[in-house]
Scaffold this motif. Structure first.
Motif, short mmCIF file in Angstrom:
data_model
loop_
_atom_site.label_atom_id
_atom_site.label_comp_id
_atom_site.label_asym_id
_atom_site.label_seq_id
_atom_site.Cartn_x
_atom_site.Cartn_y
_atom_site.Cartn_z
N TRP A 105 16.86 -2.45 5.90
CA TRP A 105 15.86 -2.50 6.97
C TRP A 105 14.58 -1.80 6.56
CZ3 TRP A 105 16.08 -4.48 12.02
CH2 TRP A 105 15.03 -4.11 12.85
N ASN A 106 14.70 -0.59 6.00
CA ASN A 106 13.51 0.17 5.61
C ASN A 106 12.75 -0.56 4.51
OD1 ASN A 106 13.96 2.20 7.44
ND2 ASN A 106 14.97 3.56 5.99
N TRP A 109 12.71 -3.76 3.92
CA TRP A 109 12.09 -4.93 4.52
C TRP A 109 10.86 -4.52 5.32
CZ3 TRP A 109 10.92 -9.69 4.73
CH2 TRP A 109 10.46 -10.26 5.91
N ASP A 110 11.02 -3.47 6.11
CA ASP A 110 9.92 -3.02 6.96
C ASP A 110 8.73 -2.59 6.12
OD1 ASP A 110 9.30 -0.66 9.55
OD2 ASP A 110 9.41 -2.83 9.73
#
Lengths: 582, 379
Positions: free
Chosen positions: A537-538, A540-541
């Motif tokens: 997630w990180n 990707w973010d």
């Protein structure tokens, strides 16, 4: 009755009810405590959960959310999206499960291993892969279709959301349906065949009706899943301005101000509690007449396969098409981008500039060892806890006369209807309050595992309920009449028959707990409990899409290996049980 | 107050200089940075003085053994960027955790409210600055010697934050789809040109990064009108991903352009041959990326040594060569260190300062943005 017999009966009564009460109390606390905070939080306007003050409760959040006209406009989008995705997903799952368990389609082990593999792919990754495939502007598939004068297909639409979410619902429904079909006594179907009914008629008049309670349970469960997921509608709906309930809650909790508007999110999430209670009540009504659907009896049985003839190759082609859309294409896209220096369409120039830099970068990331270790611990604890708790709950629900069994069933189901991100918040409140009393699990792996296990109980109990329902009491009574103790009956009768379900629930839980980011994001505090989903997630973010492609590729390959191994074990064990019972 | 710190600190610093590494013995990573930036060793003249810190800090850091940092750098970037620091101070372990904007703010605040401290140093917490100040959670860093390397407007008047790099938040565009003549000269021109409408432009959910400075410059009336027109007339694609992720999608061609875009990310992509350019309408929004230390940090001495090093010319140069970050050190204020200098230099600029960040104007801007961002149901 003599005094000693009465004493024994009383003792057995209290032992049994003590066990039922223990399960009831533990589950009640695990589910209701965060829900209480969810409700209280909906009346709170404090900045942080830890600043909650019971003297400052207000209806302001409800006014803001439920008096807003736009909230009611969400109902249409959500209804279309949920029913469409569920109908599509369930239909595909029924066909796949029937083909694998009831026909002579070739390559079953690969189908059984491949279908659940989609669970391993985080929803956001899969949605992103389809953006790269079917974005009307840059989609690789759209480019190819455009050369044939077709399209473009716009993935940023309700139809696109339904398609992707429907694909994602298939593996869960498949894993729930397979044990049902596998254990079904074919005698009724053979009787229909001998009476002249063709395969289609037998399927619709016999098989589907016998599966009805299980199928309805799965449909209710999948509706809840589609309702609470936000990754797919977030990636595909938001750019087109299409909101559903889950993305609306997510947007409220990710405002431009760094502090989420917890109270408003909680107020909106109350709709999920209402739907969950209603859905659970409906399910309870369906399974209330369990005797009518008993399939596994004390008589011997052998699962029967339908000979598809040459149609088995057509069926295999259909299965391959499903696997292509749900796994192969997204996997290839992720693998492709993992070798690119920057995102671009496939071309000779792109292939010439490919690099392994992102894979090298993964192993040079200092955190990767700790993240993998945390993930393994979390997955093993969560999956095992889910199997054990779900089995105990289902035994009480299906096999006992305990007065609270229906309430217990509803309690186990409720967390599923609450979005993971909201339940994560609820548990955050619980764990933070717990630190005041010396219960310091917040920020650790156990906090995440407990939150996950409570959420996965719904799936675990649906699977276990359906499987236990199909084991007639004749088998237990026969064993006990022959002198077997309660535990021996469990081990020699229940365990072998339930093993496919145990493995299915364990694998499903493992795959889900690896890929879901919602709860971990709320409960993650640092390197002590950072797991793979958060790392992805990180990354990707922060725009490291290529590195995400690298992790996604490796993760899928690993999970394919695990799923295949487990499947082989399950087949092997099942074959051994079959052999010993003959 | 600042002069008092300087006079007090001089004798201590002189004594402590023996504990810092001499500039002549440059770490390998620093030598590489000089070569990458095409500078010679004389650039580091005066580095010894910049790196001098009170002996008590070094002794304390040796006992603490580590510093916990939450930031936005990629792990590899952080390792490369801090290589000289680890050579100079091998007794200080830098425990770095990359996390999103929300996580850096929310997680730390929640932990603090419970009396727990989960980091020593944080970077880029502008969006949460208001909440940190409300909780009085940030330490006064005016005793860090490196602060004198910066202009006074590049750190908070109460010392609660120090800028460690400059960031520009303009527009990234796909060079294969956008003609130079379409690029807006001003932010108002952006709304007038129909070619940016209907989803051709993407915005991410970071109005603090660019819009706040414009509100502060033009006034609230202009700001409210502009923000409404941005959503109602331009109808941009609203992307939940971070700025750098949205910029990566622009590189892929998903949009023609995106706002706000970090210049360092665009520079890195362009250097790999990606079809992406960077353009700043006037006035140019400038952010100071802040570095802070928590008042209750567990490893205060190590944290101060680290922050001081980050503000030195060595720390600033290596940060530039490894991450393309625009330096904030007065000795490095040169177009040489500004990616896409031609679109930035010579134009009026507006700085998002701490007064703006902590203002009620910011709260009103965010409230309006949120209502427009989450509004709309589509079909």
């Amino acid at each position: 009755m003599s005094g000693s017999a009465l004493g024994y009966a009383r003792s057995a009564f209290f032992r049994e009810n003590l066990w039922h009460w223990s399960v009831f109390v533990v589950v009640g606390l695990a589910v209701l405590t965060p829900l209480v905070f969810l409700v209280l939080g909906s009346f709170s306007v404090a900045d942080l959960p830890t600043q909650f003050n019971i003297a400052e409760l207000t209806f302001a959040n409800y006014s803001k959310v439920w008096l807003d006209r736009e909230t009611y406009e969400l109902f249409y989008n959500t209804f279309v999206y949920v029913t469409g995705a569920t109908a599509f997903g369930i239909t595909m799952a029924v066909v796949l499960a029937w083909l694998v368990e009831r026909t002579n389609i070739p390559g079953k082990i690969w189908i059984y291993a491949g279908v659940p593999l989609t669970l391993a792919m985080p929803g956001m990754l899969q949605a992103m892969a389809y953006v790269l495939l079917l974005s009307p502007r840059i989609g690789y598939l759209n480019d190819a279709l455009g050369a044939l004068g077709i399209g473009p297909i716009d993935i940023y639409s309700l139809g696109g959301m339904i398609f992707i979410e429907g694909l994602r619902l298939v593996p869960t429904a498949f894993l729930m349906l397979v044990p049902l079909l596998r254990a079904m006594d074919p005698a009724l179907e053979e009787a229909a065949s001998m009476s002249g009914a063709g395969p289609r008629r037998t399927l619709s008049r016999i098989t589907m009706k016998l599966m009805l309670p299980g199928l309805l349970a799965i449909m209710i469960y999948q509706c809840m899943t589609a309702l609470e997921v936000f990754e797919v509608p977030g990636i595909l709906g938001l750019p087109a301005g299409i909101y559903v309930f889950s993305t609306k809650i997510y947007s409220i909790m990710h405002s431009a101000s760094v502090l989420p508007a917890y109270g408003q999110a909680n107020a909106l999430a109350m709709i999920y509690v209402v739907i969950a209670i209603g859905g659970t009540w409906l399910y309870a009504k369906v399974i209330s007449k369990s005797e009518r659907f008993t399939i596994i009896t004390g008589k011997g049985y052998r699962p029967r396969e339908l000979d598809l003839g040459n149609w088995r190759w057509v069926a295999l082609g259909g299965v391959f098409l499903f696997l292509t859309f749900s796994i192969i294409l997204p996997f290839l896209v992720l693998a492709y981008v993992s070798f690119l220096p920057f995102l671009q369409s496939p071309s000779l120039a792109a292939f010439k500039m490919m690099t392994v830099d992102h894979y090298v970068g993964l192993w040079e990331t200092p955190l990767i060892g700790r993240v993998l270790r945390n993930t393994i611990y979390m997955v093993v604890i969560t999956s095992t806890m889910t199997v054990v708790i779900s089995f105990l709950i289902s035994l009480v629900i299906v096999r006992s006369k305990f007065w609270g069994r229906r309430i217990l069933d509803q309690l186990a189901f409720i967390p599923h209807a609450i979005p993971g991100i909201v339940m994560g918040l609820a548990f955050l409140w619980v764990f933070l309050q717990g630190t005041k009393y010396g219960i310091n699990i917040h920020g650790g792996i156990w906090a995440m595992s407990i939150a996950f296990a409570v959420g996965f109980m719904a799936y675990g109990t649906r699977s276990m309920n359906a499987a236990i329902l199909q084991i007639h009491k004749d088998l237990e009574e026969a064993a006990q009449t022959s002198g077997a103790t309660h535990w021996r009956t469990m081990w020699r009768i229940f365990y072998p028959l339930m093993l496919p379900t145990f493995i299915g629930v364990w694998v499903w839980t493992m795959l889900h707990s690896i890929r879901i980011a919602g709860k971990p994001l709320l409960l993650y505090e640092g390197s002590e409990n950072q797991v793979l989903a958060i790392l992805i997630w990180n990354m990707w973010d922060e725009g490291n899409i290529e590195a995400v492609g690298a992790i996604g590729t490796l993760l899928i390959l690993f999970l394919l290996l695990v799923t295949l191994s487990l499947r082989l074990f399950g087949f092997g064990r099942g074959a051994a049980v079959q052999k010993s019972s003959n | 107050m600042r002069m008092t710190w300087k006079l007090f600190g001089l004798p201590v610093m002189a004594f402590a200089m023996a504990h810092g590494a001499a500039a002549a013995d440059l770490p390998k990573a620093s030598q590489k940075a000089l070569a990458d930036a095409k500078l010679d060793a004389s650039f580091f003249n005066g580095l010894d003085a910049e790196l001098a810190v009170p002996k008590a800090w070094l002794d304390g850091a040796a006992k603490e053994k580590e510093v916990v940092i939450l930031g936005t750098w990629d792990d590899r970037q952080f390792n490369a960027m801090t290589a000289p620091f680890r050579e100079r101070y091998p007794f200080i372990n830098l425990r770095y955790n990359r996390s999103s904007t929300a996580a850096r703010g929310m997680r730390v605040l929640v932990a603090l409210s419970e009396g727990r401290v989960i980091a020593d140093v944080l970077v880029s917490i502008a969006d949460a600055m208001f909440q940190f100040n409300k909780m009085k959670a940030l330490a006064d860093l005016r005793d860090v010697p490196g602060i004198k390397n910066l202009r006074s407007e590049y750190y908070a008047s109460d010392g609660t934050w120090i800028g460690f790099k400059l960031s520009y938040r303009c527009l990234a565009y796909h060079t294969g789809k956008v003609k130079k003549e379409d690029l807006p000269a001003t932010w108002d021109d952006l709304l007038k040109n129909p070619r940016w409408r209907g989803g051709n432009m993407a915005v991410s959910n970071h109005p603090n990064a660019w819009l706040l400075a414009l509100w502060g410059h033009h006034g609230e009336k202009w700001g409210v009108d502009y923000t409404r027109r941005l959503f109602e007339e331009l109808q941009p694609q609203r992307r939940k991903e971070g700025m750098t992720a949205v910029t990566a999608l622009t590189v892929a061609g998903e949009f023609d352009a995106n706002i706000p875009a970090p210049e360092w990310r665009v520079a890195q992509s362009a250097s790999k041959g990606a079809p992406v350019g960077y353009h700043c309408p006037s006035p140019v929004p400038i952010n100071l990326s802040q570095i802070v230390m928590l008042e209750k940090a567990t490893n205060k001495n190590g944290a101060r040594v680290f922050i001081n090093w980050m503000l030195s010319r060595e720390g600033q140069l290596v940060q530039y060569t490894e991450t393309d970050a625009v330096p904030i050190h007065s000795a490095l204020e040169s177009p040489q260190f500004i990616p896409f200098a031609d679109t930035i230099i010579g134009k009026p600029s507006v700085v998002r300062d701490d007064a703006l960040l902590g203002s009620e104007l910011n709260e009103r801007m965010v409230a309006l943005w949120d209502s427009l961002w989450t509004g709309g149901t589509g079909k």
